[in-house]
Scaffold this active site. Structure first.
Site, short mmCIF file in Angstrom:
data_model
loop_
_atom_site.label_atom_id
_atom_site.label_comp_id
_atom_site.label_asym_id
_atom_site.label_seq_id
_atom_site.Cartn_x
_atom_site.Cartn_y
_atom_site.Cartn_z
N LYS A 57 -23.94 5.71 -46.70
CA LYS A 57 -22.83 4.76 -46.50
C LYS A 57 -23.37 3.41 -46.05
O LYS A 57 -22.98 2.36 -46.57
CB LYS A 57 -21.88 5.29 -45.43
N ASN A 58 -24.30 3.44 -45.07
CA ASN A 58 -24.74 2.19 -44.46
C ASN A 58 -25.75 1.41 -45.28
O ASN A 58 -26.14 0.31 -44.91
CB ASN A 58 -25.28 2.46 -43.05
N CYS A 84 -14.20 -1.89 -31.79
CA CYS A 84 -13.70 -0.58 -32.24
C CYS A 84 -13.94 0.40 -31.08
O CYS A 84 -14.36 0.00 -29.99
CB CYS A 84 -14.43 -0.13 -33.50
N ARG A 140 -18.69 -4.83 -30.51
CA ARG A 140 -19.18 -5.17 -31.86
C ARG A 140 -19.19 -6.69 -32.08
O ARG A 140 -18.55 -7.23 -32.97
CB ARG A 140 -18.34 -4.46 -32.92
N ASP A 173 -26.42 6.74 -34.06
CA ASP A 173 -25.45 7.43 -34.93
C ASP A 173 -25.58 8.94 -34.92
O ASP A 173 -24.75 9.63 -35.51
CB ASP A 173 -25.57 6.92 -36.38
N ARG A 223 -14.22 8.37 -42.96
CA ARG A 223 -14.83 7.04 -43.20
C ARG A 223 -16.30 7.18 -43.54
O ARG A 223 -16.87 6.35 -44.25
CB ARG A 223 -14.67 6.16 -41.96
C1 EPZ Z 1 -24.77 -0.78 -38.18
O1 EPZ Z 1 -23.72 -1.39 -37.46
C2 EPZ Z 1 -24.19 0.52 -38.70
N1 EPZ Z 1 -23.06 0.25 -39.58
C3 EPZ Z 1 -23.75 1.39 -37.52
O2 EPZ Z 1 -23.30 2.63 -38.05
C4 EPZ Z 1 -24.96 1.65 -36.62
O3 EPZ Z 1 -24.55 2.39 -35.49
C5 EPZ Z 1 -25.56 0.31 -36.16
O4 EPZ Z 1 -25.89 -0.50 -37.33
C6 EPZ Z 1 -26.81 0.50 -35.33
O5 EPZ Z 1 -27.75 1.23 -36.04
C7 EPZ Z 1 -23.28 -0.14 -40.85
O6 EPZ Z 1 -24.41 -0.32 -41.27
C8 EPZ Z 1 -22.07 -0.31 -41.73
P1 EPZ Z 1 -25.72 -3.80 -34.97
P2 EPZ Z 1 -23.88 -2.94 -36.96
O7 EPZ Z 1 -25.35 -5.15 -35.44
O8 EPZ Z 1 -24.55 -3.74 -37.99
C9 EPZ Z 1 -24.72 -5.85 -30.82
C10 EPZ Z 1 -21.88 4.47 -38.25
O9 EPZ Z 1 -21.55 5.35 -37.44
N2 EPZ Z 1 -24.55 -7.07 -31.63
O10 EPZ Z 1 -27.13 -3.35 -35.06
O11 EPZ Z 1 -22.56 -3.41 -36.49
C11 EPZ Z 1 -23.53 -4.91 -31.03
O12 EPZ Z 1 -22.50 -5.27 -30.13
C12 EPZ Z 1 -21.93 3.01 -37.82
O13 EPZ Z 1 -22.19 4.69 -39.46
C13 EPZ Z 1 -24.38 -8.28 -30.98
O14 EPZ Z 1 -24.40 -8.36 -29.74
O15 EPZ Z 1 -24.83 -2.71 -35.71
C14 EPZ Z 1 -24.09 -3.55 -30.75
O16 EPZ Z 1 -24.03 -3.30 -29.36
C15 EPZ Z 1 -21.48 2.82 -36.38
N3 EPZ Z 1 -24.19 -9.41 -31.73
C16 EPZ Z 1 -25.56 -3.68 -31.17
O17 EPZ Z 1 -25.83 -5.09 -31.30
C17 EPZ Z 1 -24.17 -9.36 -33.09
O18 EPZ Z 1 -24.00 -10.43 -33.74
C18 EPZ Z 1 -25.88 -3.00 -32.49
O19 EPZ Z 1 -25.15 -3.65 -33.47
C19 EPZ Z 1 -24.34 -8.12 -33.74
C20 EPZ Z 1 -24.53 -6.98 -32.98
#
Ligand code: EPZ
Length: 427
Positions: free
Chosen positions: A22-23, A116, A121, A305, A397
């Site tokens: 998915k990701n 969420c 996020r 995850d 999802r």
């Molecule tokens: C991706 O989310 C995945 N989703 C998530 O999978 C996964 O848990 C996550 O990466 C971490 O591996 C998809 O790829 C669609 P991040 P993403 O940006 O990109 C903070 C699942 O269960 N952050 O690495 O949103 C944020 O708040 C989902 O399949 C900022 O502060 O993850 C979080 O605490 C859930 N500012 C941390 O970084 C930003 O601009 C990780 O977020 C962006 C993120």
């Protein structure tokens, strides 16, 4: 709303084929906008989030459709850079469209994705990166208006190795003028898959999988045919379920190299793992051992995850374990439901203290988010008695018919669909 009904206590056995990731599929579907023509994608899972992304592409004027096991995205008729609010609210990953729409049209209007169940996020790192490439971004109420007369390569450092921010910047930089370097980039396999897809269309990117990615801007991308990598989180979920039910399971079409940290921790828990090319075997004939301390953090460390799923194994282990969640601030929502099922878990800030119990007991529980829901499925499979899981749409999802996946391994798990919804589906 659908429910899952599980008669627990059966050991899982047999073989399952792991679906596409998915990701990886979500950013790659968004990246199709960077080219003008027909892209063929193989091994894309059938998931709610994928359907939402396809709907958004169609609302942008593209034609995204299933054709047998493929998804075909024709972007030649793309005619809008306004991401619809109703679909944006259904799936926050729509934020991945910013980079491609900026690259294609030099403009994008989108909505704040919002938080969420698992956390705030934030998207500040996405916006910082796009501004560094020359985008002018205005945040007004819930809307984000973004323009770039020209995207110019830049050196961008991420304060945190955000997966989404890394991907958005990569996609915007692909058609920018000059060279972009991302330091402290996310290293997940899905980033490597996006690099490979963009390069297959004529992009010039190196370094994905490391903390430094270099993107040489090109003038144009050519549509291609591409196969999405296996879903390491689906595979990990099945592996943990096999161990939690003391089963013996084979996974095919997976990539063991993407699961090194999970394999290491499963072995510490006394689980036997076999690896041969794209096949893995998992067996656990005795009670799992407690694991003193597991800390989630960005790849290649233990994945956030799989945190909630692994907690089921620890809840059934022979001792005391600590699970520390460092990526999302709200990712312990499954714990309340697990204690209803007899688990002995206490929370202090971002640490869960788990004392293993002999068994869990079936109960009626509620999925609060995607991976917490998957954890409750594993708990129901391992528990004694009947478990009813509500709010199953969270699970849909990210898992392609999770009940079918585990039925193939001998589980007694059924999906109950409300009559009115069955009538709707029939009409
Ligand atoms: C991706 O989310 C995945 N989703 C998530 O999978 C996964 O848990 C996550 O990466 C971490 O591996 C998809 O790829 C669609 P991040 P993403 O940006 O990109 C903070 C699942 O269960 N952050 O690495 O949103 C944020 O708040 C989902 O399949 C900022 O502060 O993850 C979080 O605490 C859930 N500012 C941390 O970084 C930003 O601009 C990780 O977020 C962006 C993120």
């Amino acid at each position: 709303m659908d429910k899952l009904v599980i008669e627990g206590g059966r050991t899982l056995s047999g073989s399952v084929r792991i679906h596409g990731a998915k990701n990886a599929a979500l950013p790659i579907l968004a990246a199709c906008i960077l080219t003008d023509g027909e892209v063929h994608l193989h091994n894309v899972p059938r998931l709610l989030d994928i359907e939402v992304m396809m709907s958004i592409l169609n609302r942008l004027g593209c034609q995204a459709r299933h054709e047998q096991e493929m998804i075909i995205v024709d972007t030649s008729s793309a005619n809008s850079f306004h991401v619809p609010e109703d679909l944006m609210k259904q799936m926050r990953s729509s934020i991945f469209l910013m980079g491609p729409l900026l690259g294609r049209f030099g403009e994008v209007s989108i909505y704040q994705p919002g938080g969420c169940a698992i956390g705030e996020r934030k998207i500040d790192l996405h916006l910082q990166g796009l501004r560094a490439l020359g985008a002018v971004i205005e945040e007004k109420d819930q809307q984000i208006l973004c323009k770039a007369s020209k995207l110019v390569g830049a050196d961008i450092h991420l304060d945190f190795p955000s997966v989404g921010a890394t991907e958005n910047i990569m996609m915007a930089a692909t058609l920018a003028e000059g060279t972009t370097t991302i330091t402290n980039a996310a290293r997940e396999p899905e980033i490597q898959d996006l690099q490979n897809f963009l390069n297959q269309m004529g992009g010039s990117i190196i370094g994905a999988g490391t903390d430094t990615i270099t993107i040489q801007g090109v003038k144009k991308l050519i549509p291609c045919t591409y196969e999405i990598i296996p879903d390491r989180i689906e595979a990990g979920t099945v592996m943990i379920a096999a161990a939690a039910t003391r089963g013996n399971v084979t996974l095919t079409h997976c990539n063991p190299a993407h699961l090194t940290s999970l394999i290491h921790v499963l072995k510490r828990a006394g689980v036997q793992i076999g690896v041969c090319n794209d096949i893995m075997t998992v067996s656990c004939m005795s009670r799992p051992r407690a694991v003193e301390r597991i800390v989630t953090s960005p790849y290649p460390s233990f994945p956030t995850d799989l945190q909630s799923q692994f907690m089921i194994l620890l809840a059934l282990s022979d001792g005391f374990s600590v699970m520390k969640e460092t990526v999302f601030e709200g990712r312990f929502k499954h714990v309340n439901e697990l204690t209803v099922m007899g688990a002995d878990i206490s929370i202090d800030l971002n640490c869960a203290f788990i004392r293993g119990v002999q068994r869990l007991y079936g109960a009626t529980v509620e999925a609060t988010d995607l991976r917490a829901g998957a954890a409750l499925v594993i708990a129901g499979l391992a528990a004694q008695g009947k478990t009813i899981i509500e709010q199953v749409h969270h699970i849909d999802r990210g898992y392609d018919q999770i009940e079918v996946l585990f039925q193939k391994l001998g589980a007694d798990i059924q999906r109950h669909t409300p009559v009115h919804k069955q009538l709707d589906l029939a009409n």
